[in-house]
Design an enzyme around this catalytic site. Structure first.
Site: not given
Length: 316
Positions: A143, A171, A243, A246, A269, A278
């Site tokens: 990110r 994150k 993004h 990514r 994730h 995806y």
């Protein structure tokens, strides 16, 4: 910050939400910040706030949902610390998220990526830095917030081309280690030799020596895309953001046959459900899946679960 240990970006997003809400209460309801009480966070106020965001600020459903999520988080805290307001909290937490159409996922091809690399003028600091930025994004799928947090000390094993990796600070204060391509490692070594810095310094800085910003990354990508469009016209039809790289990494891994759980770990994730998007984005993957199954009435394709799969299912 103390209890949930959320990232700096999350804190900033929550702060901005409450600035908007307090301004809304004053502008629409005439309630100054000093007069606001928990009663002003009741369901009726939030429903009007959603309408205000949509009509006055022209926010899209996804943005509105993010704002409401921040307030719901606060009301969850209220329910735990001040039970006397539990009735208000329950009503607010029942406010449904707004439905919205998910945009078609965009990703760049290897040809388009190579075109972006070629327009980087590596004879200048900015051009050399831009190339490193593109290589790391296309290699790791970070990110933009994670990219800007990378320090030189996060690059591990650069002396050993075959085993180099980078530590990503993700994150929720989660860390993950991602392997680096040989070409990426070679360029990192070349870059740091040309522009040496302390190991504790950030890898990406601007021309003034300050830490590069998110807007700075977007500005540079927009410029590179504009320059590369002459070479690869297909870029003109795409909105390329940080993004997008990514998404591109995820699709490259998926097309290469990497399983979805590994991709989830690669991208940081917390849930495979996030990565699953995806799998439904690329038409070629859907076509290959259809060919494996065969046409209707074709009994030639028969699936037999392996012993490992059966053992796994039996253990659940």
């Amino acid at each position: 910050m103390q209890q949930r240990k959320v990232s700096y970006q999350t804190v900033c997003s929550y702060k901005y939400t409450f600035r908007l809400y307090l301004r809304y209460l004053e502008d629409v309801h005439g309630i100054s910040a000093t007069k606001v009480s928990i009663n002003h966070f009741d369901l009726e106020y939030l429903q009007c706030f959603c309408k205000y965001l949509e009509e006055k600020r022209k926010n899209k459903p996804a943005t509105i949902n993010n704002r409401i999520a921040a307030i719901k988080s606060f009301m969850q805290y209220v329910a735990e610390t001040a039970p006397e307001y539990s009735a208000i909290s329950k009503r607010v937490l029942m406010l449904p998220a707004q439905k919205h159409e998910l945009p078609v996922m965009s990703f760049i091809t290897k040809e388009e990526f190579n075109a972006l690399i070629q327009v980087c003028d590596t004879n200048t600091f900015i051009g050399a830095r831009d190339k490193l930025m593109l290589l790391l994004m296309y290699n790791t799928g970070v990110r933009v917030s994670e990219l800007l947090e990378i320090k030189i000390s996060d690059i591990h094993g650069a002396d050993s081309i075959n085993h180099a990796s980078v530590i990503i600070h993700g994150k929720g204060r989660k860390q993950r280690e991602v392997p680096l391509w040989k070409t990426t490692v070679k360029y990192i070594n070349k870059y740091l030799k040309t522009y040496p810095a302390e190991c504790t310094d950030y890898l990406f800085i601007n021309k003034n020596g300050d830490e590069l910003t998110r807007s700075g990354v977007r500005t540079r990508i927009n410029k590179l895309v504009s320059q590369a469009t002459a070479q690869v016209p297909s870029l003109r039809e795409k909105t390329v953001t940080p993004h997008t790289f990514r998404h591109s990494v995820a699709m490259n891994l998926l097309i290469s046959g990497v399983d979805i759980s590994t991709i989830a770990i690669w991208l940081g994730h917390s849930s495979i459900e996030t990565t699953h998007k995806y799998m439904i984005a690329d038409m070629d993957l859907k076509r290959k899946a259809m060919e494996k199954v065969g046409s209707a009435g074709n009994s030639s394709y028969k699936y037999k679960p392996s012993a490992d799969i059966m053992n796994f299912l039996n253990s659940l």
